[in-house]
Scaffold this active site. Structure first.
Site, short mmCIF file in Angstrom:
data_model
loop_
_atom_site.label_atom_id
_atom_site.label_comp_id
_atom_site.label_asym_id
_atom_site.label_seq_id
_atom_site.Cartn_x
_atom_site.Cartn_y
_atom_site.Cartn_z
N ASP A 52 0.87 -1.17 0.00
CA ASP A 52 0.00 0.00 0.00
C ASP A 52 0.90 1.22 0.00
O ASP A 52 1.48 1.57 1.03
CB ASP A 52 -0.91 -0.02 1.23
N GLY A 56 1.20 4.91 0.04
CA GLY A 56 0.46 6.13 0.32
C GLY A 56 1.32 7.36 0.18
O GLY A 56 2.52 7.28 -0.10
N ASN A 57 0.72 8.51 0.39
CA ASN A 57 1.45 9.77 0.26
C ASN A 57 2.51 9.93 1.34
O ASN A 57 3.56 10.52 1.10
CB ASN A 57 0.47 10.94 0.31
N SER A 58 2.23 9.41 2.52
CA SER A 58 3.17 9.57 3.64
C SER A 58 3.95 8.31 3.95
O SER A 58 5.13 8.37 4.30
CB SER A 58 2.41 10.00 4.91
N HIS A 59 3.29 7.15 3.84
CA HIS A 59 3.93 5.89 4.24
C HIS A 59 3.70 4.78 3.22
O HIS A 59 2.69 4.78 2.51
CB HIS A 59 3.42 5.44 5.61
N ILE A 60 4.65 3.86 3.20
CA ILE A 60 4.51 2.62 2.44
C ILE A 60 4.29 1.50 3.45
O ILE A 60 5.07 1.35 4.40
CB ILE A 60 5.79 2.33 1.62
N HIS A 61 3.23 0.75 3.26
CA HIS A 61 2.91 -0.36 4.15
C HIS A 61 3.00 -1.64 3.33
O HIS A 61 2.26 -1.82 2.36
CB HIS A 61 1.50 -0.17 4.72
N GLY A 75 -9.24 6.62 -5.42
CA GLY A 75 -7.92 6.09 -5.11
C GLY A 75 -7.91 4.58 -4.96
O GLY A 75 -8.88 3.97 -4.49
N ASP A 79 -6.33 2.80 -2.88
CA ASP A 79 -6.43 2.38 -1.48
C ASP A 79 -7.88 2.31 -1.02
O ASP A 79 -8.27 1.41 -0.27
CB ASP A 79 -5.62 3.32 -0.58
#
EC number: 2.7.1.33
Length: 254
Positions: free
Chosen positions: A6, A8-13, A107, A109
């Protein structure tokens, strides 16, 4: 094993599935990932090795990304460094009925979280709230019709905007305040962040109308766990949704 990401704009999970069990999870700041395919490939392999993931056992790669400018490099990195064609979740890879919305604007997500929520709770009207960089609300009917919902700035983004726009205010750690009425600047900010967001959450749920089963996910979902807003908190909702979409599309030969 299946690796899902996943972005995302702030984090990669990142999650590694062995069957339907998540055996490893990894989080990194998106800003820590370089934009070239070689740099990204080396980064991913190193991150997985550091978390004791056997790279030789990975036979599938599913991705949800809301960072379009990294998609090409990421896809190329997976092909070159893992010898796997990656699967990107999108409006074209789901059987959600998205006819009520501008589907191409939704999106990946949000699509993934809806897929996972439907699998967990079939035949229920659902409201999925993702508390990440942005806080998003997604309504899905029990017959899999996606109605979208709303988007507002997330908790951290609100704090950043406040501190950037007001020169005398500085950042604070984000926690539930002990009291609603702050006694100094930091406790004032914490109170405003928490109760302001809590109020917006409550009102949004109220405005969406008829009773729905409410599921929260995202990095800040746990901040509000003591409130009575959500029926459940599901931290891995998006990862599990990517896995479901990957398997369904794999059956179709996509």
């Amino acid at each position: 094993m299946l690796l899902v990401m996943d972005m995302g704009n702030s984090h990669i999970h990142i999650g590694v599935f062995d069957g339907d069990i998540i055996v490893s999870q990894i989080r990194y700041a998106t800003s820590s990932v370089d934009s070239t395919s070689d740099q990204m490939g080396v980064f991913l392999r190193q991150a997985l090795r550091e978390n004791s993931v056997d790279l030789g056992k990975i036979d599938g790669y599913g991705i949800s990304s809301v960072v379009p400018h990294l998609n090409y490099s990421l896809g190329s990195a997976v092909i070159k460094y893992f010898n796997i064609k990656p699967f990107f979740i999108s409006m074209d890879t789901t059987d959600l009925d998205m006819s009520a919305v501008e589907a191409h604007q939704v999106g990946a997500d949000r699509i993934a979280s809806c897929i996972s929520a439907i699998a967990d709770h079939p035949n229920k009207d659902l409201l999925i709230i993702d508390l990440g960089t942005a806080t998003t609300f997604d309504l899905v009917t029990k017959d899999k019709k996606y109605l979208s919902g709303s988007i507002m700035p997330g908790v951290k983004l609100s704090l950043n905007a406040l501190c950037q726009g007001a020169s005398q205010l500085s950042s604070v750690t984000i926690v539930k305040p002990e009291v609603a009425i702050g006694y100094d600047t930091k406790t004032n900010i914490r109170s405003g962040l928490y109760y302001g967001h809590l109020g917006a959450l409550r009102r949004s749920v109220e405005e969406f109308g008829s009773p729905v089963y409410t599921i929260a996910t995202g990095g800040f979902a746990g901040l509000f766990k003591e409130e009575d807003i959500f029926n459940e908190i599901s931290p891995d909702l998006i990862l599990r949704g990517i896995r479901i979409a990957f398997l369904e599309n794999n059956k179709k030969g996509v």
